[in-house]
Write a protein that holds these residues in place. Structure first.
Motif, PDB file in Angstrom:
ATOM      1  N   ALA A 568       1.100 -27.083  34.241  1.00 42.05           N
ATOM      2  CA  ALA A 568       2.087 -26.324  35.023  1.00 42.05           C
ATOM      3  C   ALA A 568       1.725 -24.847  35.060  1.00 42.05           C
ATOM      4  O   ALA A 568       1.787 -24.202  36.122  1.00 42.05           O
ATOM      5  CB  ALA A 568       3.474 -26.514  34.405  1.00 42.05           C
ATOM      6  N   TRP A 569       1.305 -24.288  33.928  1.00 42.81           N
ATOM      7  CA  TRP A 569       0.925 -22.871  33.891  1.00 42.81           C
ATOM      8  C   TRP A 569      -0.350 -22.608  34.698  1.00 42.81           C
ATOM      9  O   TRP A 569      -0.502 -21.536  35.298  1.00 42.81           O
ATOM     10  CB  TRP A 569       0.747 -22.402  32.446  1.00 42.81           C
ATOM     11  N   CYS A 570      -1.266 -23.587  34.672  1.00 42.66           N
ATOM     12  CA  CYS A 570      -2.483 -23.432  35.490  1.00 42.66           C
ATOM     13  C   CYS A 570      -2.115 -23.327  36.965  1.00 42.66           C
ATOM     14  O   CYS A 570      -2.631 -22.466  37.698  1.00 42.66           O
ATOM     15  CB  CYS A 570      -3.433 -24.606  35.263  1.00 42.66           C
ATOM     16  N   TYR A 571      -1.215 -24.188  37.438  1.00 37.49           N
ATOM     17  CA  TYR A 571      -0.769 -24.131  38.829  1.00 37.49           C
ATOM     18  C   TYR A 571      -0.116 -22.777  39.118  1.00 37.49           C
ATOM     19  O   TYR A 571      -0.341 -22.184  40.185  1.00 37.49           O
ATOM     20  CB  TYR A 571       0.220 -25.258  39.119  1.00 37.49           C
ATOM     21  N   TYR A 572       0.656 -22.301  38.170  1.00 44.60           N
ATOM     22  CA  TYR A 572       1.327 -21.009  38.356  1.00 44.60           C
ATOM     23  C   TYR A 572       0.296 -19.897  38.519  1.00 44.60           C
ATOM     24  O   TYR A 572       0.397 -19.047  39.414  1.00 44.60           O
ATOM     25  CB  TYR A 572       2.240 -20.726  37.165  1.00 44.60           C
ATOM     26  N   GLN A 573      -0.731 -19.917  37.645  1.00 46.97           N
ATOM     27  CA  GLN A 573      -1.763 -18.878  37.694  1.00 46.97           C
ATOM     28  C   GLN A 573      -2.606 -18.991  38.959  1.00 46.97           C
ATOM     29  O   GLN A 573      -3.128 -17.992  39.455  1.00 46.97           O
ATOM     30  CB  GLN A 573      -2.663 -18.958  36.454  1.00 46.97           C
ATOM     31  N   LEU A 574      -2.727 -20.200  39.482  1.00 47.28           N
ATOM     32  CA  LEU A 574      -3.502 -20.401  40.706  1.00 47.28           C
ATOM     33  C   LEU A 574      -2.665 -20.121  41.962  1.00 47.28           C
ATOM     34  O   LEU A 574      -3.133 -20.299  43.091  1.00 47.28           O
ATOM     35  CB  LEU A 574      -4.048 -21.832  40.759  1.00 47.28           C
ATOM     36  N   GLY A 575      -1.420 -19.686  41.758  1.00 45.15           N
ATOM     37  CA  GLY A 575      -0.556 -19.328  42.879  1.00 45.15           C
ATOM     38  C   GLY A 575       0.192 -20.497  43.488  1.00 45.15           C
ATOM     39  O   GLY A 575       0.900 -20.343  44.486  1.00 45.15           O
ATOM     40  N   ALA A 576       0.043 -21.666  42.881  1.00 48.22           N
ATOM     41  CA  ALA A 576       0.744 -22.846  43.405  1.00 48.22           C
ATOM     42  C   ALA A 576       2.052 -23.008  42.642  1.00 48.22           C
ATOM     43  O   ALA A 576       2.214 -23.920  41.823  1.00 48.22           O
ATOM     44  CB  ALA A 576      -0.140 -24.082  43.259  1.00 48.22           C
ATOM     45  N   GLU A 577       3.008 -22.104  42.931  1.00 47.02           N
ATOM     46  CA  GLU A 577       4.249 -22.082  42.162  1.00 47.02           C
ATOM     47  C   GLU A 577       5.073 -23.349  42.369  1.00 47.02           C
ATOM     48  O   GLU A 577       5.762 -23.801  41.446  1.00 47.02           O
ATOM     49  CB  GLU A 577       5.069 -20.849  42.527  1.00 47.02           C
ATOM     50  N   LYS A 578       5.031 -23.909  43.557  1.00 45.84           N
ATOM     51  CA  LYS A 578       5.800 -25.127  43.799  1.00 45.84           C
ATOM     52  C   LYS A 578       5.274 -26.278  42.950  1.00 45.84           C
ATOM     53  O   LYS A 578       6.042 -27.081  42.424  1.00 45.84           O
ATOM     54  CB  LYS A 578       5.751 -25.491  45.283  1.00 45.84           C
ATOM     55  N   ALA A 580       3.707 -25.886  40.145  1.00 44.84           N
ATOM     56  CA  ALA A 580       4.101 -25.529  38.790  1.00 44.84           C
ATOM     57  C   ALA A 580       5.529 -25.981  38.529  1.00 44.84           C
ATOM     58  O   ALA A 580       5.845 -26.553  37.475  1.00 44.84           O
ATOM     59  CB  ALA A 580       3.956 -24.025  38.562  1.00 44.84           C
ATOM     60  N   LEU A 581       6.405 -25.705  39.533  1.00 42.81           N
ATOM     61  CA  LEU A 581       7.807 -26.103  39.410  1.00 42.81           C
ATOM     62  C   LEU A 581       7.926 -27.621  39.270  1.00 42.81           C
ATOM     63  O   LEU A 581       8.698 -28.124  38.432  1.00 42.81           O
ATOM     64  CB  LEU A 581       8.596 -25.620  40.623  1.00 42.81           C
ATOM     65  N   GLU A 582       7.151 -28.348  40.053  1.00 41.26           N
ATOM     66  CA  GLU A 582       7.180 -29.810  39.992  1.00 41.26           C
ATOM     67  C   GLU A 582       6.777 -30.301  38.593  1.00 41.26           C
ATOM     68  O   GLU A 582       7.403 -31.214  38.026  1.00 41.26           O
ATOM     69  CB  GLU A 582       6.242 -30.404  41.042  1.00 41.26           C
ATOM     70  N   GLU A 583       5.713 -29.709  38.059  1.00 48.03           N
ATOM     71  CA  GLU A 583       5.235 -30.115  36.731  1.00 48.03           C
ATOM     72  C   GLU A 583       6.266 -29.795  35.652  1.00 48.03           C
ATOM     73  O   GLU A 583       6.537 -30.615  34.768  1.00 48.03           O
ATOM     74  CB  GLU A 583       3.908 -29.431  36.413  1.00 48.03           C
ATOM     75  N   PHE A 584       6.827 -28.597  35.723  1.00 51.33           N
ATOM     76  CA  PHE A 584       7.830 -28.216  34.722  1.00 51.33           C
ATOM     77  C   PHE A 584       9.066 -29.121  34.812  1.00 51.33           C
ATOM     78  O   PHE A 584       9.615 -29.543  33.795  1.00 51.33           O
ATOM     79  CB  PHE A 584       8.236 -26.753  34.906  1.00 51.33           C
TER      80      PHE A 584
END
Length: 837
Positions: A568-578, A580-584
């Motif tokens: 989830a944090w990797c997605y957040y850092q890669l700018g894929a916040e949605k 990241a939200l899905e993973e969290f």
């Protein structure tokens, strides 16, 4: 009368035989009397012959009486020394060794007894052997061997010398004595026994390979010897010592089959049981011990058999039977050499069965009843383990220390010091732990547990945040103990240390070594840490790949959430916040009871807050507040719940949330900010008195800093709104006591404006002018202050100060500069009245 008839018959028998030999009943020796070269009378010869015959026929008491008569009757006989030798032999056979020694020494002290010295010296050695005087025995046989190398007794002298050395525990020289017979007198009937005894000596001297060879030679040469059962028994013992356990059992079985007496049958059966124990075949070991008990029960060995059976039950986890046998030893054999072992065994059985309280009692009983026992250090050690498991670290440490101080065994001493160090680790006293690990490294550098000390030193230094020291210690461990079973653990720990100093590439290298090893128990963590290394190295795509590999390779792991969390944090850092939200969200749904669940909920709440989805934000913040009352982020969730309510115009709930933060978390860094926020909201709602009260509470709780300054400013603003300009100025000036140059400029401008509002334009103009000097480095502030000053000078009819102020403004490159130039031109040049005059 009977004695007279007996003597008469014996004399007739003697006369019928002109010569004879008598056999010694000891070791098959033949004792031939020397022919006297002197001429003796017929009665003297007959008397001496009778005495020898009586000795040979074992009529020792009669022979002694006749010897004494002979010595009285023929005091000057040339055979007097022979009589003393025979008398000594009779005493020897009767077990009267002091009298025998006296008789043989009498002969040796007679210069004229040259011909009888050989017999006397030999029998003197035999008498000392029987009497247990090994030193004099050996001295006698050494003299005999040197003086009479060709004697008919020489083989017996070597044999008895070997026995004396064997009994003295001098197995090396005993072997030499027996081998002398084997090699120099191989046809002698004592050769088989000598060969067997030489092998037995080698076994007792721990020369197992030579003993193996010697026993093999013996059994090949003399397979039917009376010593064959004993030879097979010792062969089994040698094979046992050499780790050839199957061969040992075969040898013990052979000994049992061919033995004609109980001794080696019982010894071999018992040894067979011990061999099964060592091989791990406890079922057969137990059967052998039961057979031993059934066939050869001996009260002398009953305690030992019980102990061995109890030990087997321990290995089978049959603690009830083990304790029953240990109890039998304790109850029935108060003098047993296995008694302290039984105490220790019972305590161990109780401990292994989970009865720690009872185990404590019996370990303490062992120490109390047998304070000098060699097992006491083990009892202290076990007590330390129990107390350590109960988190009673100080008591545990003391018991490990006592184990160290009372033991003579290096392994126990080293183990105890390591346990002391481990206990300090559990107490988080890492410095003390490193000192104890150092003791092992310096004092016991050859001990087999030294690798553990080196490894644990690296772990302790890591815990102390001395990561470079940890790296050096772990590198030393890997380099110096490459055969250690801790190598992979050390590589993993080394990777963690490199991670901590920011050398992520080296960290990944160490983790890759772990992943390429057979240490499957570390693969999950190593792969996870590889992903973390990429993440911290800002290689987020590689990190994501590592974490996804964790998910793929370990689908059933209960701690798989760690990888999902990092994904989830990797997605957040890669700018894929949605994403990241899905993973969290997925993580939270699947693992609602995780320790980090409140952190995840908090992150989701902030995400929705930033998206202005206030209802969703409120849902997650409230979930943390109500669902995780002990969470570390609860104060933050409550704080942001306040802002969410504020954003939704729910001011009452916003104030309530901020108030709860300040009350429930007075030590949080958000508590004072919450007071400030409460005051500001109350100000917006024109609840000035309540707002001032909150700001004053903040001032009281703050010794200094930006928040205290902000509180003074906010009070001043409230006073200005209420047109209490004096009080506003007062609070502005209090705010100035807390230095902040940028904020102070505005405060001073505010003070000047309050002076204007009070109608004191002269003081206000002076304040503005002073501000322009104080902030001459900031053209914007300087320009603003000069404009205000110029305007006030103009209003007061002070044309010249106004012109100078505008002139200064015109020189600045600000928005006010052009306007200032026009203003400057519009002001007529007037001279001061005093100047004109």
């Amino acid at each position: 009368m009977r004695l007279t008839i007996l003597l008469y018959l014996i004399l007739i028998h003697i006369w019928a035989n002109t010569c004879y030999a008598y056999q010694s009943f000891e070791k098959g020796r033949v004792n031939f009397s020397k022919e006297s070269q002197a001429v003796t009378v017929k009665g003297e010869e007959e008397s001496l012959a009778l005495i020898k015959r009586l000795l040979n026929d074992k009529f020792y008491d009669v022979a002694i009486s006749e010897c004494e008569n002979f010595l009285r009757r023929y005091p000057l006989s040339v055979n007097i020394s022979q009589a003393h030798v025979v008398l000594g032999q009779c005493y020897y056979q009767k077990g009267k060794f002091a009298q025998a020694i006296y008789e043989f020494n009498t002969v040796l002290e007679r210069p004229q007894a040259i011909l009888d010295r050989e017999d006397a010296l030999y029998w003197l050695g035999e008498t000392y052997l029987k009497a247990g005087d090994l030193d004099n025995c050996l001295n006698s046989f050494e003299q005999f061997i040197q003086q009479y190398p060709d004697s008919r007794y020489i083989v017996f002298a070597y044999y008895s010398k070997g026995w004396a050395l064997f009994n003295a525990g001098n197995y090396v020289q005993a072997t030499e004595a027996f081998e002398k017979i084997v090699y120099d007198f191989k046809d002698n009937k004592l050769a088989p026994e000598a060969l067997f005894k030489s092998a037995e000596c080698l076994y007792k001297n721990n020369s197992f390979l030579r003993a193996l060879s010697q026993l093999g030679v013996f059994l090949n040469r003399y397979p039917t010897s009376e010593f064959a059962p004993a030879a097979y028994y010792y062969l089994g013992q040698v094979q046992y010592q050499l780790g050839r356990l199957d061969d040992a059992i075969e040898s013990f079985d052979r000994s049992i089959v061919i033995s004609k007496n109980q001794q080696y049958m019982s010894l071999s059966l018992y040894a067979k049981a011990i061999t099964y124990i060592k091989s791990g075949d406890m079922k057969k070991a137990l059967k052998s011990l039961d057979d031993f008990d059934e066939k050869y029960y001996s009260e002398l060995m009953a305690d030992e058999v019980l102990y061995r059976k109890a030990q087997i039950y321990l290995t089978q986890n049959d603690y009830i039977k083990a304790i029953e046998d240990f109890d039998q030893i304790i109850d029935r054999f108060s003098k047993s050499q296995w008694l302290d072992d039984a105490y220790l065994g019972k305590a161990s059985a109780l401990f292994d069965s989970g009865k720690n309280d009872l185990a404590l009692i019996w370990y303490k009983n062992l120490i109390k009843v047998f304070p000098q026992s060699k097992l006491a250090p083990k009892a202290y050690y076990a007590l330390g383990n129990i107390y350590q498991a109960q988190a009673e670290y100080s008591v545990a440490f003391d018991n490990f220390r006592l184990s160290y101080e009372t033991s003579d065994e290096d392994d126990i001493k080293v183990g105890a010091v390591l346990k002391m160090a481990d206990t300090r680790m559990l107490q988080k006293d890492y410095k003390a732990a490193t000192e104890l690990y150092d003791i092992v490294l310096k004092k016991y550098s050859e001990n087999r547990m030294i690798d553990y000390a080196q490894y644990q030193l690296g772990v302790a230094l890591y815990q102390m945040k001395n990561y470079r020291g940890s790296i050096l210690s772990l590198q030393s461990m890997i380099l110096n103990f490459h055969d250690s079973n801790l190598i992979i653990e050390a590589q993993y720990q080394l990777g963690l240390a490199y991670f901590k100093i920011g050398d992520y590439e080296k960290a990944r290298l160490e983790f890759s070594k772990v992943l390429n090893s057979q240490a499957k128990h570390l693969h999950f963590d190593a792969l996870l840490q590889t992903g973390n290394s990429f993440y911290n190295d800002k290689q987020f795509e590689q990190a994501l790949a590592s974490f996804e590999k964790v998910i793929k390779n370990y689908p059933g792991r209960p701690d798989l959430w760690k990888a999902r969390y990092e994904i989830a944090w990797c997605y957040y850092q890669l700018g894929a916040e949605k994403k990241a939200l899905e993973e969290f969200t997925l993580l939270l749904d699947k693992y609602p009871d995780l320790e980090i669940a409140p952190d995840i909920s908090f992150w989701i709440g902030q995400y929705f807050y930033n998206q202005d989805k206030l209802d969703k934000a409120k849902e997650y913040f409230l979930g943390v507040v109500e669902g995780f009352p002990k969470s570390d982020v609860r104060d933050q969730a409550l704080y942001w719940l306040g802002w969410t309510s504020y954003k939704a115009a729910d001011y009452k709930n916003a104030i309530n949330c901020f108030k709860r933060v300040s009350v429930e978390y007075p030590d949080s860094n958000l508590a004072k900010e919450s007071l400030l926020n409460t005051g500001r909201i109350l100000t917006e709602r024109a609840e000035y008195d309540s707002a001032v009260a909150k700001f004053e509470e903040l001032i009281q709780k703050s010794e200094s800093g930006a928040l205290k300054k902000a509180a003074y400013i906010n009070i001043a603003e409230i006073m200005r709104r209420q047109k209490f300009y004096d009080k506003a100025i007062e609070n502005y000036r209090k705010a100035l006591t807390i230095s902040d140059k940028q904020a102070d400029a505005q405060i001073r401008l505010d003070i000047a404006e309050c002076m204007e509002a009070l109608g004191d334009k002269k003081a206000a103009a002076s304040e503005y002018l002073d501000i322009s000097y104080a902030y001459s480095y900031d053209s914007a502030i300087m320009s603003k202050a000069l404009v205000k000053a110029a305007e006030l000078f103009s209003e007061n009819g002070q044309a010249e100060p106004a012109r100078r102020a505008y002139e200064k403004i015109a020189q600045l490159n600000t928005e006010e500069s052009k306007l200032a130039q026009q203003k400057f031109k519009q002001i007529p040049l007037k001279l001061n009245e005093e100047v004109a005059r």
